[in-house]
Design a protein around this motif. Structure first.
Motif, PDB file in Angstrom:
ATOM      1  N   GLU A 322       0.561  -1.375  -0.073  1.00  0.00           N
ATOM      2  CA  GLU A 322      -0.184   0.190  -0.491  1.00  0.00           C
ATOM      3  C   GLU A 322       0.613   1.400  -0.423  1.00  0.00           C
ATOM      4  OE1 GLU A 322      -3.600   0.413   2.629  1.00  0.00           O
ATOM      5  OE2 GLU A 322      -2.577   1.878   3.971  1.00  0.00           O
ATOM      6  N   VAL A 323       0.090   1.926  -0.829  1.00  0.00           N
ATOM      7  CA  VAL A 323       1.025   3.375  -0.788  1.00  0.00           C
ATOM      8  C   VAL A 323       0.139   4.813  -0.632  1.00  0.00           C
ATOM      9  CG1 VAL A 323       2.440   5.412  -2.430  1.00  0.00           C
ATOM     10  CG2 VAL A 323       2.737   2.725  -2.988  1.00  0.00           C
ATOM     11  N   ARG A 324      -0.008   5.205   0.394  1.00  0.00           N
ATOM     12  CA  ARG A 324      -0.508   6.338   0.959  1.00  0.00           C
ATOM     13  C   ARG A 324       0.260   7.200   0.866  1.00  0.00           C
ATOM     14  NH1 ARG A 324      -5.301   5.641   3.738  1.00  0.00           N
ATOM     15  NH2 ARG A 324      -4.722   2.951   4.463  1.00  0.00           N
ATOM     16  N   ASP A 325      -0.474   8.491   0.577  1.00  0.00           N
ATOM     17  CA  ASP A 325       0.333  10.521   1.273  1.00  0.00           C
ATOM     18  C   ASP A 325      -1.435  10.982   1.062  1.00  0.00           C
ATOM     19  OD1 ASP A 325      -1.040  11.742  -1.093  1.00  0.00           O
ATOM     20  OD2 ASP A 325      -0.206  10.182  -2.931  1.00  0.00           O
ATOM     21  N   ASP A 326      -0.180  11.963   1.837  1.00  0.00           N
ATOM     22  CA  ASP A 326      -1.513  13.587   1.787  1.00  0.00           C
ATOM     23  C   ASP A 326      -1.586  14.132   1.313  1.00  0.00           C
ATOM     24  OD1 ASP A 326       0.653  14.088   2.366  1.00  0.00           O
ATOM     25  OD2 ASP A 326       1.088  15.380   4.444  1.00  0.00           O
ATOM     26  N   GLY A 327      -1.273  13.644  -0.295  1.00  0.00           N
ATOM     27  CA  GLY A 327      -2.058  15.597  -0.925  1.00  0.00           C
ATOM     28  C   GLY A 327      -2.680  15.468  -1.608  1.00  0.00           C
ATOM     29  N   ARG A 328      -3.333  16.424  -3.088  1.00  0.00           N
ATOM     30  CA  ARG A 328      -4.257  16.670  -3.806  1.00  0.00           C
ATOM     31  C   ARG A 328      -4.930  15.472  -3.899  1.00  0.00           C
ATOM     32  NH1 ARG A 328      -0.033  20.121  -6.144  1.00  0.00           N
ATOM     33  NH2 ARG A 328      -0.383  18.534  -7.814  1.00  0.00           N
ATOM     34  N   GLY A 329      -4.532  14.177  -3.807  1.00  0.00           N
ATOM     35  CA  GLY A 329      -5.635  12.816  -4.205  1.00  0.00           C
ATOM     36  C   GLY A 329      -5.707  12.992  -5.941  1.00  0.00           C
ATOM     37  N   PRO A 330      -6.251  11.975  -6.020  1.00  0.00           N
ATOM     38  CA  PRO A 330      -6.955  11.718  -7.046  1.00  0.00           C
ATOM     39  C   PRO A 330      -7.964  12.765  -8.010  1.00  0.00           C
ATOM     40  CG  PRO A 330      -8.161   9.996  -5.918  1.00  0.00           C
ATOM     41  CD  PRO A 330      -6.805  10.751  -5.141  1.00  0.00           C
ATOM     42  N   ALA A 331      -7.561  13.021  -9.419  1.00  0.00           N
ATOM     43  CA  ALA A 331      -8.397  14.195  -9.907  1.00  0.00           C
ATOM     44  C   ALA A 331      -7.868  14.358 -11.136  1.00  0.00           C
ATOM     45  CB  ALA A 331      -7.807  16.107  -8.973  1.00  0.00           C
ATOM     46  N   GLY A 332      -9.080  15.314 -12.033  1.00  0.00           N
ATOM     47  CA  GLY A 332      -9.437  14.942 -13.113  1.00  0.00           C
ATOM     48  C   GLY A 332      -9.333  14.366 -14.141  1.00  0.00           C
ATOM     49  N   GLU A 333      -8.445  12.557 -14.316  1.00  0.00           N
ATOM     50  CA  GLU A 333      -8.641  11.788 -15.341  1.00  0.00           C
ATOM     51  C   GLU A 333      -9.796  10.874 -14.002  1.00  0.00           C
ATOM     52  OE1 GLU A 333      -4.778  10.256 -16.754  1.00  0.00           O
ATOM     53  OE2 GLU A 333      -5.728  10.951 -18.526  1.00  0.00           O
ATOM     54  N   PRO A 334     -10.210  10.245 -14.396  1.00  0.00           N
ATOM     55  CA  PRO A 334     -10.774   8.971 -13.346  1.00  0.00           C
ATOM     56  C   PRO A 334      -9.702   7.812 -12.272  1.00  0.00           C
ATOM     57  CG  PRO A 334     -12.029   9.041 -15.685  1.00  0.00           C
ATOM     58  CD  PRO A 334     -11.218  10.035 -15.830  1.00  0.00           C
ATOM     59  N   ALA A 335     -10.213   7.333 -11.620  1.00  0.00           N
ATOM     60  CA  ALA A 335      -8.611   7.216 -10.759  1.00  0.00           C
ATOM     61  C   ALA A 335      -7.755   5.528 -11.501  1.00  0.00           C
ATOM     62  CB  ALA A 335      -9.102   6.552  -9.495  1.00  0.00           C
ATOM     63  N   GLY A 336      -6.906   5.614 -11.695  1.00  0.00           N
ATOM     64  CA  GLY A 336      -6.486   4.555 -12.448  1.00  0.00           C
ATOM     65  C   GLY A 336      -7.135   4.517 -13.823  1.00  0.00           C
ATOM     66  N   ARG A 359      -9.257   8.040  -2.552  1.00  0.00           N
ATOM     67  CA  ARG A 359      -8.743   8.754  -1.646  1.00  0.00           C
ATOM     68  C   ARG A 359      -8.427   7.653  -0.364  1.00  0.00           C
ATOM     69  NH1 ARG A 359      -9.009  13.975  -3.245  1.00  0.00           N
ATOM     70  NH2 ARG A 359     -10.404  14.068  -4.808  1.00  0.00           N
ATOM     71  N   SER A 360      -6.973   8.345  -0.123  1.00  0.00           N
ATOM     72  CA  SER A 360      -6.425   8.234   1.942  1.00  0.00           C
ATOM     73  C   SER A 360      -7.557   8.280   2.814  1.00  0.00           C
ATOM     74  CB  SER A 360      -5.855   8.794   1.906  1.00  0.00           C
ATOM     75  OG  SER A 360      -4.301   8.589   1.316  1.00  0.00           O
ATOM     76  N   THR A 361      -7.400   7.545   3.734  1.00  0.00           N
ATOM     77  CA  THR A 361      -8.305   8.235   4.902  1.00  0.00           C
ATOM     78  C   THR A 361      -8.799   9.506   5.240  1.00  0.00           C
ATOM     79  OG1 THR A 361      -8.222   5.825   5.285  1.00  0.00           O
ATOM     80  CG2 THR A 361      -9.105   6.570   7.445  1.00  0.00           C
ATOM     81  N   GLY A 362     -10.127   9.914   5.754  1.00  0.00           N
ATOM     82  CA  GLY A 362     -10.098  11.419   5.886  1.00  0.00           C
ATOM     83  C   GLY A 362     -10.460  12.975   4.260  1.00  0.00           C
ATOM     84  N   GLY A 363     -10.751  11.725   3.478  1.00  0.00           N
ATOM     85  CA  GLY A 363     -11.256  11.863   2.393  1.00  0.00           C
ATOM     86  C   GLY A 363      -9.635  13.225   1.382  1.00  0.00           C
ATOM     87  N   GLY A 365      -5.640  13.194  -0.125  1.00  0.00           N
ATOM     88  CA  GLY A 365      -4.424  11.735  -0.197  1.00  0.00           C
ATOM     89  C   GLY A 365      -5.203  11.044  -1.138  1.00  0.00           C
ATOM     90  N   PHE A 366      -4.059   9.992  -1.922  1.00  0.00           N
ATOM     91  CA  PHE A 366      -4.006   9.471  -2.822  1.00  0.00           C
ATOM     92  C   PHE A 366      -3.242   7.825  -1.586  1.00  0.00           C
ATOM     93  CE2 PHE A 366      -2.694   6.895  -6.281  1.00  0.00           C
ATOM     94  CZ  PHE A 366      -3.658   7.765  -7.068  1.00  0.00           C
ATOM     95  N   LEU A 367      -4.398   7.094  -2.095  1.00  0.00           N
ATOM     96  CA  LEU A 367      -3.984   5.788  -2.111  1.00  0.00           C
ATOM     97  C   LEU A 367      -4.132   4.728  -3.285  1.00  0.00           C
ATOM     98  CD1 LEU A 367      -3.806   3.264   0.636  1.00  0.00           C
ATOM     99  CD2 LEU A 367      -6.621   3.684  -0.032  1.00  0.00           C
ATOM    100  N   LEU A 368      -2.930   3.655  -3.377  1.00  0.00           N
ATOM    101  CA  LEU A 368      -2.573   2.371  -4.750  1.00  0.00           C
ATOM    102  C   LEU A 368      -2.504   1.480  -3.370  1.00  0.00           C
ATOM    103  CD1 LEU A 368      -2.485   1.807  -7.145  1.00  0.00           C
ATOM    104  CD2 LEU A 368      -0.296   2.019  -6.625  1.00  0.00           C
ATOM    105  N   ARG A 369      -3.361   0.496  -3.776  1.00  0.00           N
ATOM    106  CA  ARG A 369      -2.613  -0.724  -2.453  1.00  0.00           C
ATOM    107  C   ARG A 369      -3.481  -1.961  -3.678  1.00  0.00           C
ATOM    108  NH1 ARG A 369      -3.608  -3.049   2.592  1.00  0.00           N
ATOM    109  NH2 ARG A 369      -4.296  -4.955   2.317  1.00  0.00           N
TER     110      ARG A 369
END
Length: 382
Positions: A322-336, A359-363, A365-369
């Motif tokens: 799992e790779v998780r960050d606290d950034g902007r998260g998925p935007a623009g194109e559909p996730a994936g 999106r990461s927990t809390g809405g 960031g970005f989560l890739l698992r």
């Protein structure tokens, strides 16, 4: 100038010769009208009979070869032309009657076979029926002509045999088309795989190179020693990227989780992202280790390039990474929908693994698992 890709040619000269021979070998059965014409007492009858038999044989071989070429090239046999050629064969047989007498009926065997090979089923069945009925009918209408029961049997037998030959030719043509399509798809798949691997490798490596080069530019006046270290890292990363490209082209490059975690630590540090990475890698099978390595590479590339994150967390266990960050998260194109994530999904599908992008927990960031089936007995090496 090369032939069109959908054009199928005989594999070699031997096959082309065999195709002619397949039609010509049956001309042996024209020996009866040929001998009859040869023994005609009148010269004009003799010449007419011999010429008609020879012309009939040549025409039959050429017509058969034309029909076979149409099938091999996946072109439909034109019904109008096929009818005309069948009529030509029949006319050549009839023209020779003064020289061949009642033995011209032997040509009906070839007319029926050609009809089965060239005409639609209903039309060919009509021609075969008429050819089989002609000998007994003409024996009653024409004095001196015997009822050729052997010709009737030969017409039916030749028609049945030609039906089998035509179906075999059709199946062979379909098989060649299928083999050609398989070859085309294999080439397309290999090109897609190479393009995907190059995208994944260079996308990550060049992103890190760009980040480190930018950092070195900022440090050039403030901390020349640190800037020199970053420039050395840029050189090293460029050489590694070149080696990876060469490895991809040579089909011997490998990706492993430990190396990707080490590269992720360096890339995140250069980008100013606080990293929380596992200190140890759990025992994994070779396939799973490579898949998890690709997941870390793709996830960290997205963090460094797109996220604007300040913190990145990577978690690894025997069944998931799992790779998780606290950034902007998925935007623009559909996730994936990015190229790298598409390639990661394709790799995961080979191991029945699941790729989750959200999106990461809390809405935020970005989560890739990437998770693999826990029940796989080969998932952990002993």
């Amino acid at each position: 100038m090369t032939s069109p890709p959908d054009r199928v040619r005989p594999a070699n000269r031997h096959w082309r010769f065999t195709g002619w021979l397949l039609a010509a070998v049956w001309l042996f059965f024209l020996n009866i009208p040929f001998v009859t014409a040869l023994h005609q007492p009148e010269l004009w009858r003799r010449l007419l009979g011999l010429a008609s038999v020879v012309a009939f044989g040549v025409a039959y071989v050429l017509i058969f070869e034309w029909g076979r070429a149409c099938r091999q090239q996946h072109r439909p046999v034109p019904p109008g032309r096929a009818r005309l050629l069948i009529a030509l064969l029949l006319a050549l047989g009839l023209v020779g009657i003064p020289g061949t007498g009642g033995d011209w009926l032997a040509t009906l065997v070839f007319v029926a076979a050609a009809a089965v090979f060239l005409l639609p089923p209903v039309e060919s069945l009509v021609v075969v029926a008429l050819a089989a009925a002609t000998p007994p009918v003409t024996s009653r209408l024409v004095p001196g002509w015997e009822s050729e029961s052997t010709v009737v049997f030969a017409v039916l037998l030749a028609s049945f045999a030609m039906f089998g030959v035509s179906r075999l030719a059709q199946r062979n043509a379909e098989l060649q088309a299928a083999q050609r399509e398989i070859h085309r798809l294999a080439v397309a798949e290999e090109r897609a795989r190479t393009a995907r691997d190059l995208h994944d490798i260079l996308g990550h490596s060049l992103t890190v190179v760009a980040v480190k080069a930018e950092l070195a530019g900022r440090l050039l006046e403030l901390d020349p020693a640190r800037a020199a270290t970053e420039i050395a890292d840029v050189e090293r990363l460029a050489r590694e990227a070149l080696a990876d490209v060469r490895g991809t082209v040579g089909a011997y490059r490998g990706v492993d989780l430990a190396s990707e975690l080490a590269g992720a630590r360096s890339a995140l540090a250069a980008a100013g992202v606080a990293a929380e990475l596992p200190e140890e890698v759990p025992p994994l099978s070779a396939d799973r280790d490579e898949l998890f390595g690709w997941a870390v590479r793709e996830g960290v590339t997205n963090v460094v390039r797109h996220s604007g994150a300040r913190r990145c967390v990577i978690r690894v266990d025997p069944t998931a990474v799992e790779v998780r960050d606290d950034g902007r998260g998925p935007a623009g194109e559909p996730a994936g929908s990015g190229h790298g994530l598409v390639g990661l999904r394709e790799r995961a599908a080979r191991l029945d693994a699941t790729v989750t992008v959200a999106r990461s927990t809390g809405g935020r960031g970005f989560l890739l698992r990437v998770s693999v089936p826990a029940a796989d007995p080969d998932g952990v090496r002993g």
